[in-house]
Scaffold this motif. Structure first.
Motif, PDB file in Angstrom:
ATOM      1  N   GLU A   5      -5.884  -1.997  -0.967  1.00 40.46           N
ATOM      2  CA  GLU A   5      -5.340  -3.327  -1.279  1.00 40.46           C
ATOM      3  C   GLU A   5      -6.379  -4.222  -1.962  1.00 40.46           C
ATOM      4  OE1 GLU A   5      -4.924  -1.735   1.559  1.00 40.46           O
ATOM      5  OE2 GLU A   5      -3.004  -2.167   2.505  1.00 40.46           O
TER       6      GLU A   5
ATOM      7  N   ARG B  63     -10.349  -6.256   8.837  1.00 40.30           N
ATOM      8  CA  ARG B  63     -11.124  -6.230   7.579  1.00 40.30           C
ATOM      9  C   ARG B  63     -10.138  -6.108   6.448  1.00 40.30           C
ATOM     10  NH1 ARG B  63      -9.090  -1.444   6.202  1.00 40.30           N
ATOM     11  NH2 ARG B  63      -8.506  -0.270   8.020  1.00 40.30           N
TER      12      ARG B  63
ATOM     13  N   ASP C 152       0.861  -1.181   0.000  1.00 41.26           N
ATOM     14  CA  ASP C 152       0.000   0.000   0.000  1.00 41.26           C
ATOM     15  C   ASP C 152       0.896   1.230   0.000  1.00 41.26           C
ATOM     16  OD1 ASP C 152      -1.975   1.892   0.498  1.00 41.26           O
ATOM     17  OD2 ASP C 152      -2.244   1.337   2.593  1.00 41.26           O
TER      18      ASP C 152
HETATM   19  N1  GLY Z   1      -4.755   0.421   3.314  1.00 43.23           N
HETATM   20  C1  GLY Z   1      -4.735   0.462   4.712  1.00 43.23           C
HETATM   21  C2  GLY Z   1      -6.036   0.229   5.335  1.00 43.23           C
HETATM   22  O1  GLY Z   1      -6.984  -0.191   4.720  1.00 43.23           O
HETATM   23  O2  GLY Z   1      -6.126   0.477   6.529  1.00 43.23           O
END
Ligand code: GLY
Ligand code: AMP
Length: 415
Positions: free
Chosen positions: A288, A283, A208
């Motif tokens: 992502e 979750r 990410d």
């Molecule tokens: N991409 C990081 C999150 O969903 O917290």
């Protein structure tokens, strides 16, 4: 059609979930959804789990909960007790994400590698630590849920004082305290598993890009882009991560007898000393998910039904690579400008456009949020996927939008 699914949430993550569920022939609802989702699912707007229970008393769809807030509010417990299958952990397990302070306590108790940290409960306490500190940078983290924006890497004492002045008057910032944490150096990875609280299996590893710009000192955002599958881990690293990061949490869930049917996300910093946990999320990550879902050839209704039933389905090897680029509104994250006209142009092969903050207007689309679109390129390699993503973006007319140009470039070590 007896395959029925309701997706809770309104972001590009939920659009990606809805899109994938549609490919496996289901009737799909979304609540509250968004402009893009409304093209692929029936929209309902339920503000509580009780409304969902009542509204769907006859249809009883599988419910997939995307965001952290309904999980922290206990929606999955309420729906599960009403006999509705749910993908999502119990409220008690969701504390792993909704209280960073509690997550730290658990990590300490179970000897999970994490940055050294203590929690300040008042501005005065934090001011004293700042005054005495000699080693910078430090990381300040609001313990509560703050949509990825409550974490600040603070480079020096002066910046710490400025931040403290900004936070001191905000009661909500102090409601569960502020973590004062050592800074870790390394490469970030998002490792997500599907789990029933005892057994687990990995989804493809993703990376990410959390910062607003490629500058490592630029502000944290909800995420500006992602790639999947990310890196090849060094030999033995999967086992190390299992042993140090996931097995202890499974032990915790077992010890506390907590119900978990869903995805557990570990945000890792791969340091010279091995993996350290930055955070657990309860979750799927956003963005992502937008990169992971399109690289897996699965019957998604079957997959999520199994997860809701407490099984841990097997996950195939990714059949392609994905690069997901977030297009944000001008001014994101502090003061995003809304109401900008958007023309998406025609669809292109090897790309997907997921909506996060859009609505239909008489002309076409307009923006109505901070993160507005996630544009995904697919390919046999990350480089190919990346060129498809940016090619698609060139055909999108969205004045004043902002996106990072370096998503998926291999030399980018840190998001
Ligand atoms: N991409 C990081 C999150 O969903 O917290
Ligand atoms: P978190 O929500 O705790 O994952 O923090 C958000 C982002 O802040 C992470 O993805 C990292 O980029 C950064 N971060 C958090 N904690 C640390 C740390 N201890 N050292 C370095 N960077 C950090």
């Amino acid at each position: 059609m007896d395959r029925k699914v309701l997706v809770i949430g309104s972001g590009a993550r939920e659009h990606a979930l809805v899109h994938a569920l549609r490919t496996s022939e289901a009737r799909v609802w979304a609540s509250p959804g968004n402009g893009g989702i409304s093209e692929e699912a029936e929209i309902v707007d339920a503000g509580s789990w009780q409304e969902i229970r009542d509204r769907f008393a006859d249809t009883r769809p599988l419910v997939v909960i995307g965001p952290e807030v309904p999980l922290a509010e206990g929606w999955s417990d309420g729906l599960r007790e009403a006999g509705i299958p749910v993908v999502g952990p119990s409220q008690a397990a969701a504390r792993l994400e909704s209280s960073k302070r509690m997550a730290k306590e658990i990590m300490q108790r179970y000897h999970i590698p994490a940055a050294r940290s203590r929690t300040a409960h008042s501005p005065q306490e934090l001011a004293e630590w700042i005054r005495q500190e000699s080693r910078w940078p430090k990381v300040f983290k609001q313990s509560r849920l703050a949509a990825g924006k409550g974490v600040v890497v603070v480079p020096n004492q002066q910046a710490a004082k400025t931040l403290l002045t900004r936070w001191a008057g905000l009661d909500a910032v102090w409601q569960d305290g502020v973590l004062y944490e050592d800074f870790l150096e390394g490469t970030e990875l998002s490792v997500q598993v599907v789990t029933n609280g005892r057994d687990y299996r990995w989804l493809p590893v993703a990376q990410d890009y959390k910062r607003l710009t490629p500058d490592p000192e630029s502000p944290n955002t909800g995420g500006m882009g992602a790639v999947a599958p990310a890196l090849h881990l060094p030999v033995g690293m999967t086992e190390t991560i299992n042993r140090q990061v996931f097995d202890p949490i499974m032990q915790f869930l077992q010890d506390e007898r907590l119900t978990y049917r869903g995805v557990l996300y570990a945000g890792l910093m791969m340091t010279a000393d091995g993996p350290y946990v930055l955070e657990y999320n309860v979750r799927l990550g956003d963005p992502e998910t937008e990169a992971i879902v399109p690289v897996l050839d699965l019957d998604w209704v079957e997959f999520w039904s199994q997860v809701a039933a407490g099984e841990v389905p097997s996950i195939p090897e990714p059949s392609r690579s994905a690069v997901a680029v977030v297009m944000a509104a001008h001014g994101y994250p502090d003061s995003p400008k809304t109401g900008m006209p958007i023309h998406l142009g025609s669809a292109q092969s090897n790309t997907l456009v997921f909506h996060a903050g859009t609505r239909r207007n008489e002309d076409d689309w307009e923006s109505q949020g901070g993160r507005v679109l996630t544009v995904v390129g697919l390919g046999s390699t990350i480089d190919e996927a990346r060129s498809h993503a940016y090619e698609r973006i060139r055909h999108i007319d969205f004045p004043d939008s902002y996106y990072r140009e370096d998503i998926g470039i291999r030399s980018t070590v840190q998001g």
